[in-house]
Enzyme design. Structure first.
Site, short mmCIF file in Angstrom:
data_model
loop_
_atom_site.label_atom_id
_atom_site.label_comp_id
_atom_site.label_asym_id
_atom_site.label_seq_id
_atom_site.Cartn_x
_atom_site.Cartn_y
_atom_site.Cartn_z
N SER A 208 2.18 -25.11 57.13
CA SER A 208 2.85 -23.82 57.01
C SER A 208 3.15 -23.52 55.54
CB SER A 208 4.10 -23.80 57.89
OG SER A 208 4.61 -22.51 58.05
N ASP B 11 -0.92 -17.93 66.60
CA ASP B 11 -0.14 -18.06 65.38
C ASP B 11 -0.38 -16.81 64.53
OD1 ASP B 11 1.09 -18.74 63.00
OD2 ASP B 11 -0.11 -20.54 62.64
N HIS C 263 2.01 -21.92 66.30
CA HIS C 263 2.46 -22.35 64.98
C HIS C 263 3.47 -23.50 65.15
CE1 HIS C 263 3.06 -21.67 60.66
NE2 HIS C 263 4.32 -22.03 60.89
#
Length: 298
Positions: free
Chosen positions: A145, A239, A269
């Site tokens: 991320s 995501d 995610h």
């Protein structure tokens, strides 16, 4: 997983105070990460500049191939502890040395503080390779991320000012501020990481929207992606960041960078940190370990 969140009415992190969100994020990661794997040696260090590091060493003599890992959390949440499970699994599975960097968080320390912390830590690790039992010729950066964003940005800085890097592991990375992709437009599920989450993190990280045009914030906007290290890019089907991660893999490939792209269908995610509850998380950790092993050993 989604049904359970809905039934439990789990509040989104962006509805909480920063202190509440940081505590909830750590608790969620630890609950989904599975059993804590023992590692041969774990050591906490602090650089002369005051950056905390945590070193995970497998058994065996050095010099060790080394992954420098940047935790996720939207540059706002997260800590060395939230990446602990991932780092332990990779250290054992590759095996390799993994070093996590405790970069400073926004909004207390907005862009570009985190990028420069991560690059400085990577340079420090390369310069202290002998003390760390690290092999400076086998140094990879990675993260999930926002950590993937920071890894990509670090490779841009390292291309010009070192150290030489052998690879980059980018797990569902942010690569473009203000992206209006199909996956972003579809990302409005109130019980999953969604486009409101993405905006909330960016708004904490950037002082002005113009900062988002800087390639160190949006690596997709770099004028050139040539001469960057080989990459593995992992994305998740459900995501908001899926498309911009995949566009970045395409950019790297077009620039002649050896690049592998792996999308995990059915995943959301954050799944890379959920190996305790999701088969996809376990498979992604295994894929990352295989790619790291091949990158380190040829």
């Amino acid at each position: 997983m989604r049904a359970k969140r809905a039934a439990d009415d789990v509040p989104q992190l962006y509805t909480q105070t920063l202190a509440e969100a940081r505590a909830a994020d750590l608790a969620s990661v630890q609950a989904a990460g599975g059993d804590v794997e023992p590692v041969h040696q774990v050591e906490d260090l602090v650089t002369e500049a005051g950056l905390p590091l945590r070193v995970y060493r497998p058994a065996g003599d050095g010099p060790l191939p080394t992954l420098v890992y940047f935790f996720g959390g939207g540059w706002t949440l997260g800590s060395i502890d939230t990446a602990d499970g991932i780092c332990r699994q990779l250290a054992n599975a590759v095996p390799c040395q993994v070093i996590t960097v405790g970069y400073r968080l926004a909004p207390e320390h907005p862009f570009p503080t985190a990028v420069h912390d991560c690059h400085a830590a990577t340079q420090w690790i390369a310069a202290h390779a002998d003390d760390l039992r690290a092999d400076p010729s086998r140094l990879v950066v990675g993260g999930d991320s926002a950590g993937g964003n920071l890894a990509a940005a670090t490779t841009l800085l390292a291309r010009d000012s070192g150290p030489a890097l052998a690879g980059q592991l980018l797990v569902y990375p942010n690569t473009l501020y203000g992206s209006d992709t199909a996956s972003m437009r579809a990302g409005d599920d109130p019980f999953l990481f969604n486009r409101t989450s993405v905006s909330w993190y960016w708004n904490h990280y950037l002082t002005t929207p113009e900062d988002g045009e800087n390639p160190l914030a949006s690596p997709l906007l770099a004028s050139s992606h040539a001469d960057l290290p080989p990459a593995l890019v992992i994305t998740a089907e459900f995501d908001p960041l899926r498309d911009e991660g995949e566009f970045y893999a395409e950019k790297l490939h077009a620039a002649g960078v050896p690049t592998e792209l792996s999308r995990y269908d059915g995943m959301v995610h954050g799944f890379f940190a959920m190996s305790g509850v999701l088969d996809g998380g376990r498979r992604a950790i295994a894929e990352a370990a295989t790619w790291l092993r091949r990158t380190f050993h040829g």
